[in-house]
Design a protein around this motif. Structure first.
Motif, PDB file in Angstrom:
ATOM      1  N   PRO A 161      77.664  73.232  32.201  1.00  0.00           N
ATOM      2  CA  PRO A 161      78.852  74.068  32.067  1.00  0.00           C
ATOM      3  C   PRO A 161      78.519  75.329  31.263  1.00  0.00           C
ATOM      4  O   PRO A 161      77.691  75.310  30.358  1.00  0.00           O
ATOM      5  CB  PRO A 161      79.840  73.178  31.310  1.00  0.00           C
ATOM      6  CG  PRO A 161      78.977  72.190  30.581  1.00  0.00           C
ATOM      7  CD  PRO A 161      77.744  72.005  31.416  1.00  0.00           C
ATOM      8  N   GLY A 162      79.138  76.424  31.653  1.00  0.00           N
ATOM      9  CA  GLY A 162      78.939  77.684  30.934  1.00  0.00           C
ATOM     10  C   GLY A 162      79.872  78.743  31.465  1.00  0.00           C
ATOM     11  O   GLY A 162      80.481  78.588  32.522  1.00  0.00           O
ATOM     12  N   PRO A 163      79.968  79.846  30.737  1.00  0.00           N
ATOM     13  CA  PRO A 163      80.844  80.940  31.167  1.00  0.00           C
ATOM     14  C   PRO A 163      80.396  81.521  32.510  1.00  0.00           C
ATOM     15  O   PRO A 163      79.206  81.496  32.836  1.00  0.00           O
ATOM     16  CB  PRO A 163      80.698  81.984  30.059  1.00  0.00           C
ATOM     17  CG  PRO A 163      80.094  81.264  28.902  1.00  0.00           C
ATOM     18  CD  PRO A 163      79.321  80.119  29.461  1.00  0.00           C
ATOM     19  N   PRO A 164      81.324  82.048  33.284  1.00  0.00           N
ATOM     20  CA  PRO A 164      80.999  82.595  34.612  1.00  0.00           C
ATOM     21  C   PRO A 164      79.925  83.680  34.583  1.00  0.00           C
ATOM     22  O   PRO A 164      79.088  83.742  35.479  1.00  0.00           O
ATOM     23  CB  PRO A 164      82.331  83.172  35.105  1.00  0.00           C
ATOM     24  CG  PRO A 164      83.390  82.522  34.297  1.00  0.00           C
ATOM     25  CD  PRO A 164      82.758  82.130  33.000  1.00  0.00           C
TER      26      PRO A 164
ATOM     27  N   ASN B 272      71.551  77.450  32.889  1.00  0.00           N
ATOM     28  CA  ASN B 272      70.940  76.301  33.546  1.00  0.00           C
ATOM     29  C   ASN B 272      69.422  76.338  33.500  1.00  0.00           C
ATOM     30  O   ASN B 272      68.821  77.273  32.968  1.00  0.00           O
ATOM     31  CB  ASN B 272      71.406  76.231  35.008  1.00  0.00           C
ATOM     32  CG  ASN B 272      72.850  75.826  35.097  1.00  0.00           C
ATOM     33  OD1 ASN B 272      73.208  74.718  34.741  1.00  0.00           O
ATOM     34  ND2 ASN B 272      73.698  76.744  35.551  1.00  0.00           N
ATOM     35  N   ARG B 273      68.835  75.309  34.094  1.00  0.00           N
ATOM     36  CA  ARG B 273      67.388  75.176  34.193  1.00  0.00           C
ATOM     37  C   ARG B 273      67.046  74.891  35.646  1.00  0.00           C
ATOM     38  O   ARG B 273      67.803  74.233  36.359  1.00  0.00           O
ATOM     39  CB  ARG B 273      66.919  74.011  33.324  1.00  0.00           C
ATOM     40  CG  ARG B 273      65.458  73.666  33.494  1.00  0.00           C
ATOM     41  CD  ARG B 273      65.170  72.297  32.885  1.00  0.00           C
ATOM     42  NE  ARG B 273      63.928  71.785  33.395  1.00  0.00           N
ATOM     43  CZ  ARG B 273      62.809  71.717  32.694  1.00  0.00           C
ATOM     44  NH1 ARG B 273      62.793  72.106  31.443  1.00  0.00           N
ATOM     45  NH2 ARG B 273      61.716  71.232  33.242  1.00  0.00           N
TER      46      ARG B 273
ATOM     47  N   ALA C  22      76.537  81.994  34.476  1.00  0.00           N
ATOM     48  CA  ALA C  22      76.235  81.395  35.775  1.00  0.00           C
ATOM     49  C   ALA C  22      75.839  82.480  36.779  1.00  0.00           C
ATOM     50  O   ALA C  22      74.895  82.310  37.562  1.00  0.00           O
ATOM     51  CB  ALA C  22      77.435  80.606  36.289  1.00  0.00           C
ATOM     52  N   ARG C  23      76.522  83.617  36.724  1.00  0.00           N
ATOM     53  CA  ARG C  23      76.192  84.744  37.596  1.00  0.00           C
ATOM     54  C   ARG C  23      74.801  85.284  37.249  1.00  0.00           C
ATOM     55  O   ARG C  23      74.000  85.598  38.123  1.00  0.00           O
ATOM     56  CB  ARG C  23      77.255  85.832  37.455  1.00  0.00           C
ATOM     57  CG  ARG C  23      77.229  86.892  38.507  1.00  0.00           C
ATOM     58  CD  ARG C  23      78.450  87.826  38.502  1.00  0.00           C
ATOM     59  NE  ARG C  23      79.056  88.111  37.207  1.00  0.00           N
ATOM     60  CZ  ARG C  23      80.171  87.536  36.730  1.00  0.00           C
ATOM     61  NH1 ARG C  23      80.811  86.642  37.437  1.00  0.00           N
ATOM     62  NH2 ARG C  23      80.645  87.871  35.543  1.00  0.00           N
ATOM     63  N   GLY C  24      74.491  85.360  35.951  1.00  0.00           N
ATOM     64  CA  GLY C  24      73.170  85.796  35.513  1.00  0.00           C
ATOM     65  C   GLY C  24      72.075  84.863  36.007  1.00  0.00           C
ATOM     66  O   GLY C  24      70.999  85.315  36.416  1.00  0.00           O
TER      67      GLY C  24
END
Length: 135
Positions: free
Chosen positions: A91-94, A67-68, A97-99
């Motif tokens: 949308p993206g892998p978990p 994300n941004r 998103a955690r990173g």
């Protein structure tokens, strides 16, 4: 005559050496109006590495693993505060998103910064190292 020429050569060498060293020395100023790239490897399956554009007024645009987020940095001497808004919802892998969440959390907790050549270290409970592009 020979001693005098040697003396001038020494003076010229000192002047050239000090000019060369100072022209390569990095200023100890925060790199406003530029980009910082996180000193990290890309996550598996991606070539993306987080980077932060910093405007002259301290506004930031942080492109993370997925994300941004926009925000603001405030620098006073060697202290720094990073404030961010809400990230986008791409949308993206978990794990990405955690990173992103971990990066925002670490940035929000930094309290100091230090310039180390072509790098800027943001210091807090978790220290982050960013590269300043030289091209």
């Amino acid at each position: 005559m020979m001693g005098r020429q040697f003396g001038w050569c020494v003076v010229l060498w000192v002047v050239l050496a000090s000019t060369t060293v100072s022209s390569f020395a990095q200023p100890n100023e925060f790199p406003f109006d530029g980009e910082l790239i996180l000193d990290a490897r890309a996550m598996p399956g991606s070539k993306r590495i987080p980077n932060m554009d910093i405007a002259a007024d301290g506004k930031i645009a942080l492109e993370m693993w997925c994300n941004r987020v926009d925000g603001q940095v405030v620098v006073a001497g060697d202290t720094i505060t990073v404030m961010t808004g809400s990230p986008t919802d791409r949308p993206g892998p978990p794990e990405r998103a955690r990173g992103d969440a971990e990066l925002i959390e670490a940035l929000s907790a930094v309290t100091n910064w230090r310039r180390e050549g072509d790098f800027v270290r943001l210091i807090g409970p978790k220290t982050l190292r960013f590269r300043v592009p030289t091209n």
